[in-house]
Design a protein around this motif. Structure first.
Motif, PDB file in Angstrom:
ATOM      1  N   ARG A   1       1.419  -0.045   0.849  1.00 20.07           N
ATOM      2  CA  ARG A   1       1.156   1.047   1.797  1.00 20.07           C
ATOM      3  C   ARG A   1       1.489   2.375   1.125  1.00 20.07           C
ATOM      4  O   ARG A   1       2.450   2.477   0.372  1.00 20.07           O
ATOM      5  CB  ARG A   1       1.996   0.895   3.057  1.00 20.07           C
ATOM      6  CG  ARG A   1       1.584  -0.301   3.897  1.00 20.07           C
ATOM      7  CD  ARG A   1       2.311  -0.359   5.221  1.00 20.07           C
ATOM      8  NE  ARG A   1       2.109   0.800   6.066  1.00 20.07           N
ATOM      9  CZ  ARG A   1       1.047   1.004   6.853  1.00 20.07           C
ATOM     10  NH1 ARG A   1       0.100   0.105   6.893  1.00 20.07           N
ATOM     11  NH2 ARG A   1       0.955   2.078   7.600  1.00 20.07           N
ATOM     12  N   TYR A   2       0.674   3.370   1.432  1.00 16.56           N
ATOM     13  CA  TYR A   2       0.924   4.713   0.925  1.00 16.56           C
ATOM     14  C   TYR A   2       0.339   5.696   1.924  1.00 16.56           C
ATOM     15  O   TYR A   2      -0.838   5.585   2.294  1.00 16.56           O
ATOM     16  CB  TYR A   2       0.267   4.887  -0.456  1.00 16.56           C
ATOM     17  CG  TYR A   2       0.574   6.210  -1.114  1.00 16.56           C
ATOM     18  CD1 TYR A   2       1.826   6.446  -1.683  1.00 16.56           C
ATOM     19  CD2 TYR A   2      -0.380   7.210  -1.165  1.00 16.56           C
ATOM     20  CE1 TYR A   2       2.110   7.654  -2.295  1.00 16.56           C
ATOM     21  CE2 TYR A   2      -0.103   8.421  -1.776  1.00 16.56           C
ATOM     22  CZ  TYR A   2       1.139   8.649  -2.343  1.00 16.56           C
ATOM     23  OH  TYR A   2       1.425   9.835  -2.940  1.00 16.56           O
ATOM     24  N   HIS A   3       1.158   6.641   2.400  1.00 14.65           N
ATOM     25  CA  HIS A   3       0.733   7.621   3.402  1.00 14.65           C
ATOM     26  C   HIS A   3       0.039   6.962   4.597  1.00 14.65           C
ATOM     27  O   HIS A   3      -1.066   7.328   4.970  1.00 14.65           O
ATOM     28  CB  HIS A   3      -0.175   8.680   2.781  1.00 14.65           C
ATOM     29  CG  HIS A   3       0.564   9.633   1.894  1.00 14.65           C
ATOM     30  ND1 HIS A   3       1.359  10.632   2.379  1.00 14.65           N
ATOM     31  CD2 HIS A   3       0.624   9.721   0.553  1.00 14.65           C
ATOM     32  CE1 HIS A   3       1.876  11.317   1.370  1.00 14.65           C
ATOM     33  NE2 HIS A   3       1.463  10.774   0.241  1.00 14.65           N
ATOM     34  N   PHE A   4       0.700   5.963   5.151  1.00 11.03           N
ATOM     35  CA  PHE A   4       0.249   5.261   6.352  1.00 11.03           C
ATOM     36  C   PHE A   4      -1.062   4.513   6.171  1.00 11.03           C
ATOM     37  O   PHE A   4      -1.717   4.154   7.140  1.00 11.03           O
ATOM     38  CB  PHE A   4       0.141   6.230   7.552  1.00 11.03           C
ATOM     39  CG  PHE A   4       1.409   6.966   7.815  1.00 11.03           C
ATOM     40  CD1 PHE A   4       2.501   6.315   8.355  1.00 11.03           C
ATOM     41  CD2 PHE A   4       1.520   8.318   7.497  1.00 11.03           C
ATOM     42  CE1 PHE A   4       3.685   6.994   8.590  1.00 11.03           C
ATOM     43  CE2 PHE A   4       2.696   9.003   7.733  1.00 11.03           C
ATOM     44  CZ  PHE A   4       3.778   8.337   8.270  1.00 11.03           C
ATOM     45  N   ARG A   5      -1.474   4.291   4.935  1.00  7.79           N
ATOM     46  CA  ARG A   5      -2.700   3.554   4.674  1.00  7.79           C
ATOM     47  C   ARG A   5      -2.351   2.307   3.863  1.00  7.79           C
ATOM     48  O   ARG A   5      -1.501   2.353   2.982  1.00  7.79           O
ATOM     49  CB  ARG A   5      -3.688   4.421   3.906  1.00  7.79           C
ATOM     50  CG  ARG A   5      -5.013   3.759   3.729  1.00  7.79           C
ATOM     51  CD  ARG A   5      -6.111   4.733   3.465  1.00  7.79           C
ATOM     52  NE  ARG A   5      -7.323   3.940   3.278  1.00  7.79           N
ATOM     53  CZ  ARG A   5      -8.295   4.265   2.491  1.00  7.79           C
ATOM     54  NH1 ARG A   5      -8.260   5.393   1.818  1.00  7.79           N
ATOM     55  NH2 ARG A   5      -9.345   3.490   2.369  1.00  7.79           N
ATOM     56  N   SER A   6      -3.023   1.203   4.147  1.00  7.58           N
ATOM     57  CA  SER A   6      -2.784  -0.056   3.436  1.00  7.58           C
ATOM     58  C   SER A   6      -3.830  -0.263   2.353  1.00  7.58           C
ATOM     59  O   SER A   6      -5.006   0.059   2.542  1.00  7.58           O
ATOM     60  CB  SER A   6      -2.859  -1.230   4.407  1.00  7.58           C
ATOM     61  OG  SER A   6      -1.818  -1.143   5.340  1.00  7.58           O
TER      62      SER A   6
END
Length: 140
Positions: free
Chosen positions: A61-66
């Protein structure tokens, strides 16, 4: 106080250089000088399987994205150095750039070329974007 055996004596005793024993089978011949796509593909596939098995490739996950089934560029550079597959960080980056040049890996959103940073990359076989070249039988 006993004397330590020389590096040459240790190699004779263990049957080879320590770095050779640590290397996974996929990279014993290296990847830097590979120019045939088949050789680079088989090396890349060996790394892909190894990294799936040891957890290097995983969902992140990074900046609320998977991002599914990917690896961190900096972590695989570290891995190549730790396993003795590369002597320098630049050499490790070159190995990975070779895989990228042959479209075996890519940045997860195709915004970056491979670099020694906290960037997510994945194998095209893991996201379905790898395009097999037609076999010679298909071209007849």
């Amino acid at each position: 106080m006993s004397a330590k055996p020389s590096p040459q004596a240790r190699r004779r005793h263990t049957g080879g250089a320590a770095s050779e024993r640590r290397r996974p089978r996929v990279l014993r011949n290296g990847v830097l000088g590979l120019t045939r796509k088949h050789d680079v593909l088989s090396t890349g596939e060996g790394l892909r399987l190894t990294w799936h098995e040891d957890g290097t490739i995983k969902d992140r996950r990074y900046h609320f994205r998977s991002y599914e089934r990917c690896f961190v560029a900096r972590e695989v550079v570290d891995w190549l150095l730790e396993k003795g597959e590369a002597d320098t960080r630049q050499q490790a980056v070159s190995i990975m750039m070779n895989l990228e040049e042959f479209s075996i890996i890519h940045h997860v959103v195709d915004d970056h070329s491979f670099k020694d940073e906290y960037l997510f990359f994945r194998f095209r076989r893991d996201d379905g974007t790898y395009e097999e070249e037609p076999s010679q039988e298909d071209q007849v």
